[in-house]
Write an enzyme that holds these catalytic residues in place. Structure first.
Site, PDB file in Angstrom:
ATOM      1  N   HIS A  17       1.015  -1.064  -0.354  1.00 20.83           N
ATOM      2  CA  HIS A  17       0.166   0.106  -0.264  1.00 20.83           C
ATOM      3  C   HIS A  17       0.603   1.517   0.106  1.00 20.83           C
ATOM      4  CE1 HIS A  17      -3.208  -2.424   1.935  1.00 20.83           C
ATOM      5  NE2 HIS A  17      -3.700  -2.257   1.431  1.00 20.83           N
ATOM      6  N   LYS A  41     -16.893  -6.431   5.765  1.00 20.93           N
ATOM      7  CA  LYS A  41     -16.671  -7.565   6.771  1.00 20.93           C
ATOM      8  C   LYS A  41     -16.110  -6.615   8.399  1.00 20.93           C
ATOM      9  CE  LYS A  41     -12.106  -8.310   4.444  1.00 20.93           C
ATOM     10  NZ  LYS A  41     -12.412  -7.246   3.186  1.00 20.93           N
ATOM     11  N   ARG A  90      -1.609  -6.331  -8.595  1.00 23.30           N
ATOM     12  CA  ARG A  90      -0.552  -7.284  -8.141  1.00 23.30           C
ATOM     13  C   ARG A  90      -0.630  -8.059  -9.083  1.00 23.30           C
ATOM     14  NH1 ARG A  90      -3.358  -8.210  -2.045  1.00 23.30           N
ATOM     15  NH2 ARG A  90      -5.142  -7.952  -3.538  1.00 23.30           N
ATOM     16  N   SER A 128      -3.451  -7.606   2.629  1.00 26.90           N
ATOM     17  CA  SER A 128      -3.707  -7.329   4.623  1.00 26.90           C
ATOM     18  C   SER A 128      -4.211  -8.779   4.921  1.00 26.90           C
ATOM     19  CB  SER A 128      -4.844  -6.496   4.589  1.00 26.90           C
ATOM     20  OG  SER A 128      -3.618  -4.944   4.299  1.00 26.90           O
TER      21      SER A 128
HETATM   22  O1  PNS Z   1      -8.396  -2.477   0.414  1.00 31.23           O
HETATM   23  P1  PNS Z   1      -9.679  -2.334  -0.277  1.00 31.23           P
HETATM   24  O2  PNS Z   1     -10.380  -3.643   0.938  1.00 31.23           O
HETATM   25  O3  PNS Z   1      -9.332  -3.378  -1.326  1.00 31.23           O
HETATM   26  O4  PNS Z   1     -10.703  -1.634  -0.659  1.00 31.23           O
HETATM   27  C1  PNS Z   1     -11.766  -1.566  -1.556  1.00 31.23           C
HETATM   28  C2  PNS Z   1     -12.643  -0.113  -1.736  1.00 31.23           C
HETATM   29  C3  PNS Z   1     -12.182   0.365  -0.316  1.00 31.23           C
HETATM   30  C4  PNS Z   1     -12.066   0.158  -2.365  1.00 31.23           C
HETATM   31  C5  PNS Z   1     -14.203  -0.327  -2.798  1.00 31.23           C
HETATM   32  O5  PNS Z   1     -14.058  -1.719  -1.830  1.00 31.23           O
HETATM   33  C6  PNS Z   1     -14.795   0.461  -2.729  1.00 31.23           C
HETATM   34  O6  PNS Z   1     -14.411   1.389  -3.188  1.00 31.23           O
HETATM   35  N1  PNS Z   1     -15.029   0.711  -1.521  1.00 31.23           N
HETATM   36  C7  PNS Z   1     -16.880   1.849  -1.513  1.00 31.23           C
HETATM   37  C8  PNS Z   1     -18.575   1.599  -1.188  1.00 31.23           C
HETATM   38  C9  PNS Z   1     -18.433   1.662  -3.111  1.00 31.23           C
HETATM   39  O7  PNS Z   1     -18.309   2.709  -3.272  1.00 31.23           O
HETATM   40  N2  PNS Z   1     -18.525   0.594  -3.830  1.00 31.23           N
HETATM   41  C10 PNS Z   1     -18.761   0.359  -4.807  1.00 31.23           C
HETATM   42  C11 PNS Z   1     -17.925   0.167  -6.266  1.00 31.23           C
HETATM   43  S1  PNS Z   1     -17.715  -0.319  -7.650  1.00 31.23           S
END
Ligand code: PNS
Length: 159
Positions: A17, A41, A90, A128
């Site tokens: 990150h 979660k 990744r 993570s």
């Molecule tokens: O570190 P992560 O868990 O892969 O991050 C995922 C994240 C935060 C980028 C994604 O879950 C997100 O954008 N969540 C906010 C809700 C949202 O906008 N959902 C629609 C995405 S298409």
């Protein structure tokens, strides 16, 4: 002035990150790291703990600030005037879901672009969830996460 968003759960932040944030900070004038406050979660660390760990790990970067958000990422990006999302890729396995999210976000907010930086090979295996798994069973994650995160994981799983 190009302003970008590096979003994520950061539960906890890893060196992968931090590397993506450093590179975004070189590519853009200003970067906001957006910590998702309400992931689906139950997180291991509170949003305040994640923010503190990130702040310590990116203290050396001038043009980055950290904010928390809940709800839709596109709404947060619009409110903060962030026109580009930067994410790390990744492996090919990341691509399918990331592409889907990028396209959904673009459909919800036309003009909001997502760009991907390829993760450095040294961090390609890091996530993570794996870091938490290793730390939970007493394995060392030193060198894979910022020192403050390693310490926090040890404390969380002590005993
Ligand atoms: O570190 P992560 O868990 O892969 O991050 C995922 C994240 C935060 C980028 C994604 O879950 C997100 O954008 N969540 C906010 C809700 C949202 O906008 N959902 C629609 C995405 S298409």
């Amino acid at each position: 002035m190009a302003r970008a968003l590096c979003p994520g759960s950061f539960d906890p932040p890893t060196n992968g990150h931090i590397n993506v944030i450093e590179r975004a900070a070189r590519l853009f004038d200003h970067v906001v790291v957006g910590i998702l406050a309400n992931p689906g979660k139950e997180p291991l660390f509170t949003v305040e703990e994640r923010e503190e760990m990130l702040a310590e790990a990116i203290a050396h970067i001038d043009n980055v600030e950290i904010e928390t958000f809940s709800g839709l990422l596109v709404d947060f990006a619009t409110e903060r005037d962030l026109s580009v999302i930067v994410k790390g890729l990744r492996a090919v396995s990341d691509f399918e879901y990331e592409l889907q999210m990028a396209q959904m976000n673009a459909a919800l907010s036309p003009g909001l672009d997502t760009i991907f930086v390829t993760t450095m090979p040294s961090w390609a295996f890091l996530s993570s969830s794996l870091v938490k798994q290793v730390a939970r069973y007493g394995g060392s994650v030193d060198g894979l996460v910022p020192p403050g995160v390693s310490k926090a994981l040890k404390e969380r799983f002590a005993g």
